[in-house]
Design an enzyme around this catalytic site. Structure first.
Site: not given
Length: 410
Positions: A36, A130
């Protein structure tokens, strides 16, 4: 086009894009990895880079079968990247987009897996912040579980916390995806483990119903619902499971279960759910409303509610395979939250039933009012005729004839 990430990794192919960065299929010393790569503006933020380094130990220490492990954190020039295990499968959002809703047994099994992963993270002092379908991966090479579910793994640990620096958000901003934000975050309180439980219960609701309990419409309206509205029961699921969901969606964080308790309680429900088909419910806001919302979404038709699993906070952003929404948003003021949720209630209903307030619902109500009015008129007329007959029997003088119905005198 391949690119080097630090001295040990090579990013070969883009797997997905989001507002926080890009996920690449990469190669490392021990084989394939997922990388990422955060946005360049984030990588140039020295405060964020410092936080990145501080979180290294906690993130690398997360080791659980239901957590996508972070192997390395790379800080190299303009590159800021998390190197993670590569999961051969898909994310839960992709499956929801394809199937809309899951059978209760499979949905509960997936959420129980994620709860196990959260329990390990919370025990290590890490809050995800999240939890949503985009961040839940399904391992298609793993053994099938209850209801034919694939093993579920939670990914993207630490990303929301890394981006949520005091300088970047201050006390007037929040980080996350509106549909899954716990009320205490909306009210500006610091996020603790209970926010993950609330978000995961929201995910379970969405897997069962095909929509989130407080989502739909403008992000500000979604945030307000989390604070002001109570979740409405879903028809067709066992009461024990529903009560479990209600407890985890409680407005007060202390009322929610811990992740380990949630995982155990969910697995207790699995035998009761075996063989149950997906629920047959209609989404509350699938039909357009007559009154425009107080704050319209740019590009969205006036007075319309669009079904979505998550509301993107980046203006003009288009959905992609990752659809992260790690973007700051203004915290609503107390008077805005206290304004109530008039016109924003989302009440699930049996399939085919009209949505309250919709054109079909108003038409049906109008027909009922007409029918009731006709009955009232008939009753009034009957009472009037009965009264006239009763009084005319005591009167020797016949009533005068009027109109064309009068007969001729003999």
């Amino acid at each position: 086009m391949a690119r080097k990430i630090g001295s040990r990794y090579t990013a070969n192919q883009i797997l997905g894009r989001g507002s926080a960065g890009t996920v690449w299929l990469g190669e490392g010393p021990d084989g394939p990895v997922a990388i990422k790569l955060l946005r360049e503006d984030l990588a140039s933020d020295q405060e964020l880079v410092g936080r990145f380094v501080q979180e290294r130990t906690a993130l690398l220490g997360l080791d659980h079968p239901n957590v996508v492990s972070v192997r390395d954190l790379v800080v190299d020039g303009n590159d800021l990247a998390l190197v993670m295990d590569l999961v051969r499968g898909t994310d839960l959002r992709t499956r929801l987009d394809r199937e809309r809703r899951l059978a209760p047994e499979a949905a509960v099994a997936i959420v129980a897996d994620v709860a196990d992963g959260l329990a390990a993270a919370h025990a290590a002092g890490v809050v995800h912040r999240d939890v949503k379908p985009e961040n839940i991966l399904l391992d298609m090479q793993g053994p099938l579980g209850p209801g034919g579910s694939h093993p579920a793994l939670l990914t993207d640990f630490g990303v929301a916390k890394l981006i949520d620096s005091p300088r970047r958000t201050r006390a007037t901003k929040i980080i996350g995806t509106p549909d899954y934000l716990a009320p205490e975050i909306v009210e500006g309180l610091p996020p603790r483990a209970a926010v993950d439980i609330y978000a995961l219960a929201t995910v379970l609701y969405e897997l069962l119903a095909g929509f989130t309990p407080f989502g739909g419409g403008h992000p500000g309206a979604v945030l307000r619902r989390h604070v002001t509205e109570t979740v409405v029961p879903l028809p067709g699921i066992p009461d024990e499971l529903w009560q479990l969901m209600v407890q985890c969606l409680a407005k007060a964080p202390a009322s929610r279960l811990r992740a380990s308790e949630l995982a155990a309680r969910l697995r207790e429900q699995l035998p009761l759910l075996a063989g149950l088909p997906p629920l047959e419910v209609d989404e509350p806001d699938a039909e357009p409303t007559e009154e425009p919302s107080e704050a319209a979404v740019p590009g969205e038709p006036t007075g319309a509610r669009v079904r979505r699993g998550a509301v993107p906070l980046v203006p003009g952003a288009k959905p992609d395979s990752n659809r992260d929404t790690h973007t700051s948003m203004r915290v609503p003021a107390p008077d805005e939250l206290a304004g109530g949720a008039r016109g924003t209630a989302r009440v699930p209903r049996a399939a085919g039933a009209p949505r309250p307030g919709s054109a079909r619902h108003r038409s049906s109500a109008h027909r009922r009012r007409i029918a009731l009015g006709a009955v009232v008129v008939a009753l009034v007329a009957a009472v009037g005729v009965g009264t006239w007959l009763a009084t005319s029997g005591d009167d020797d003088t016949p009533p005068p004839a009027t109109g064309s119905s009068a007969s001729a005198a003999p």
